[in-house]
Design a protein around this motif. Sequence first.
Motif, PDB file in Angstrom:
ATOM      1  N   TRP A   9       0.851  -1.197   0.000  1.00 51.74           N
ATOM      2  CA  TRP A   9       0.000   0.000   0.000  1.00 51.74           C
ATOM      3  C   TRP A   9       0.879   1.237   0.000  1.00 51.74           C
ATOM      4  N   ASP A  10       0.658   2.087  -1.002  1.00 54.42           N
ATOM      5  CA  ASP A  10       1.445   3.318  -1.104  1.00 54.42           C
ATOM      6  C   ASP A  10       0.609   4.359  -1.866  1.00 54.42           C
ATOM      7  N   GLU A  11       0.144   5.374  -1.140  1.00 47.63           N
ATOM      8  CA  GLU A  11      -0.696   6.409  -1.736  1.00 47.63           C
ATOM      9  C   GLU A  11       0.096   7.635  -2.177  1.00 47.63           C
ATOM     10  N   SER A  12       1.402   7.567  -2.171  1.00 41.25           N
ATOM     11  CA  SER A  12       2.199   8.758  -2.497  1.00 41.25           C
ATOM     12  C   SER A  12       1.998   9.198  -3.948  1.00 41.25           C
ATOM     13  N   GLN A  13       1.713   8.254  -4.867  1.00 37.18           N
ATOM     14  CA  GLN A  13       1.518   8.596  -6.274  1.00 37.18           C
ATOM     15  C   GLN A  13       0.034   8.772  -6.639  1.00 37.18           C
ATOM     16  N   GLY A  14      -0.822   8.439  -5.737  1.00 36.34           N
ATOM     17  CA  GLY A  14      -2.248   8.480  -6.054  1.00 36.34           C
ATOM     18  C   GLY A  14      -2.865   9.821  -5.708  1.00 36.34           C
ATOM     19  N   GLN A  15      -3.068  10.662  -6.719  1.00 32.19           N
ATOM     20  CA  GLN A  15      -3.729  11.943  -6.498  1.00 32.19           C
ATOM     21  C   GLN A  15      -5.240  11.717  -6.402  1.00 32.19           C
ATOM     22  N   ALA A  16      -5.964  12.759  -6.016  1.00 35.40           N
ATOM     23  CA  ALA A  16      -7.421  12.658  -5.941  1.00 35.40           C
ATOM     24  C   ALA A  16      -7.979  12.311  -7.318  1.00 35.40           C
ATOM     25  N   GLY A  17      -8.900  11.382  -7.379  1.00 37.15           N
ATOM     26  CA  GLY A  17      -9.464  10.962  -8.655  1.00 37.15           C
ATOM     27  C   GLY A  17     -10.296   9.711  -8.481  1.00 37.15           C
ATOM     28  N   PRO A  18     -10.893   9.233  -9.563  1.00 36.47           N
ATOM     29  CA  PRO A  18     -11.745   8.045  -9.480  1.00 36.47           C
ATOM     30  C   PRO A  18     -10.949   6.801  -9.113  1.00 36.47           C
ATOM     31  N   VAL A  19     -11.619   5.924  -8.357  1.00 31.89           N
ATOM     32  CA  VAL A  19     -11.011   4.672  -7.917  1.00 31.89           C
ATOM     33  C   VAL A  19     -11.554   3.524  -8.759  1.00 31.89           C
ATOM     34  N   VAL A  20     -10.657   2.699  -9.249  1.00 33.23           N
ATOM     35  CA  VAL A  20     -11.013   1.485  -9.985  1.00 33.23           C
ATOM     36  C   VAL A  20     -10.257   0.330  -9.351  1.00 33.23           C
ATOM     37  N   ILE A  21     -10.975  -0.775  -9.119  1.00 29.78           N
ATOM     38  CA  ILE A  21     -10.378  -1.955  -8.494  1.00 29.78           C
ATOM     39  C   ILE A  21     -10.369  -3.079  -9.530  1.00 29.78           C
ATOM     40  N   THR A  22      -9.218  -3.710  -9.704  1.00 27.06           N
ATOM     41  CA  THR A  22      -9.124  -4.841 -10.626  1.00 27.06           C
ATOM     42  C   THR A  22      -8.800  -6.105  -9.842  1.00 27.06           C
ATOM     43  N   VAL A  23      -9.377  -7.235 -10.300  1.00 27.28           N
ATOM     44  CA  VAL A  23      -9.132  -8.533  -9.672  1.00 27.28           C
ATOM     45  C   VAL A  23      -8.796  -9.518 -10.781  1.00 27.28           C
ATOM     46  N   ASP A  24      -7.649 -10.155 -10.679  1.00 24.76           N
ATOM     47  CA  ASP A  24      -7.257 -11.204 -11.626  1.00 24.76           C
ATOM     48  C   ASP A  24      -7.323 -12.528 -10.870  1.00 24.76           C
ATOM     49  N   LEU A  25      -8.314 -13.337 -11.218  1.00 23.20           N
ATOM     50  CA  LEU A  25      -8.509 -14.586 -10.481  1.00 23.20           C
ATOM     51  C   LEU A  25      -7.394 -15.582 -10.737  1.00 23.20           C
ATOM     52  N   THR A  26      -6.810 -15.558 -11.951  1.00 23.16           N
ATOM     53  CA  THR A  26      -5.724 -16.486 -12.243  1.00 23.16           C
ATOM     54  C   THR A  26      -4.496 -16.180 -11.392  1.00 23.16           C
ATOM     55  N   ALA A  27      -4.124 -14.900 -11.331  1.00 24.13           N
ATOM     56  CA  ALA A  27      -2.964 -14.501 -10.526  1.00 24.13           C
ATOM     57  C   ALA A  27      -3.308 -14.410  -9.051  1.00 24.13           C
ATOM     58  N   ARG A  28      -4.646 -14.410  -8.728  1.00 25.56           N
ATOM     59  CA  ARG A  28      -5.122 -14.248  -7.353  1.00 25.56           C
ATOM     60  C   ARG A  28      -4.576 -12.954  -6.740  1.00 25.56           C
ATOM     61  N   VAL A  29      -4.743 -11.861  -7.517  1.00 25.73           N
ATOM     62  CA  VAL A  29      -4.249 -10.559  -7.080  1.00 25.73           C
ATOM     63  C   VAL A  29      -5.335  -9.506  -7.283  1.00 25.73           C
ATOM     64  N   LEU A  30      -5.480  -8.627  -6.285  1.00 28.83           N
ATOM     65  CA  LEU A  30      -6.361  -7.461  -6.392  1.00 28.83           C
ATOM     66  C   LEU A  30      -5.493  -6.214  -6.387  1.00 28.83           C
ATOM     67  N   SER A  31      -5.806  -5.273  -7.306  1.00 32.62           N
ATOM     68  CA  SER A  31      -5.083  -4.002  -7.367  1.00 32.62           C
ATOM     69  C   SER A  31      -6.071  -2.856  -7.252  1.00 32.62           C
ATOM     70  N   VAL A  32      -5.636  -1.785  -6.602  1.00 34.21           N
ATOM     71  CA  VAL A  32      -6.453  -0.589  -6.435  1.00 34.21           C
ATOM     72  C   VAL A  32      -5.771   0.555  -7.175  1.00 34.21           C
ATOM     73  N   PHE A  33      -6.521   1.193  -8.103  1.00 34.39           N
ATOM     74  CA  PHE A  33      -5.993   2.330  -8.861  1.00 34.39           C
ATOM     75  C   PHE A  33      -6.802   3.577  -8.505  1.00 34.39           C
TER      76      PHE A  33
END
Length: 259
Positions: free
Chosen positions: A126-150
């Motif tokens: 978790w690192d919000e230093s690059q994340g400016q205010a803006g819309p949030v999109v969450i991606t989930v890849d079931l094969t890699a079993r990874v969730l990412s927050v943009f």
Amino acid sequence: MAGKPAWWRKALWPNGKDGLKTRQGRQAAWRRLAVLGAGACATGLAMLLAFHVGQDLARSLAGGDDDAPQALPTALAEAAPAPAAQAATPPAAAAPAVQTPAADTPFVVKSVLKIDGPIRFGQFYWDESQGQAGPVVITVDLTARVLSVFRDGHEIGATAILKGYGDKPTPLGVFPITQKDATHVSNLYDAPMPWMLRLTNDGVSIHGSKVEKGYATNGCVGVPNEFAKRLFKVASLGDKVIITDGKRLGLGGSINPGA
């Protein structure tokens, strides 16, 4: 030029005009006239009846159209609304123009977290230093079993997940967050689901879990509790969650919440 008297004169005055000179002769002539008139009427009626009988017989032999639809009696015909008398239907008012919602703007991956190697169960970044205010999109890849927050195209969080298997798989697609509940308890399984973000009406959600090897969910996306708490803080109702099976995003990749 004199000729023989007409038959009707002979019938009326067999004795000639001299027979009319007496009263008895005139009365006899009138009686004969009445008889001749009655006979002519009877003959005419007989001929007319014979004509109609002949018509009916001809129609019967030729298979007439007695079963054809008949015109309505005048009273019924007047009671039935005539098309010309019906009130004209006013033209329908033009429907107001429907505005088509603007398509969701694709988010381009502007930066990703520096992660060396695969994310192990129970790990998260978790690192919000690059994340400016803006819309949030969450991606989930079931094969890699990874969730990412943009946020505004910048990856601010990533974690390993638990997913559903067998008859309770995690569904694929794009889902808006419809409910947030920090202390939710499943009414189906009577199990705690902290920091719950609801995705579907039948209970699929992202929530805090004990993310360890050998564990699974009943179709939900399980993430470490601390990660779920941070995600709960930045996510809002309506934010899109894109669940895919084998689609990975790298720097410059496109994230389309409307896909």
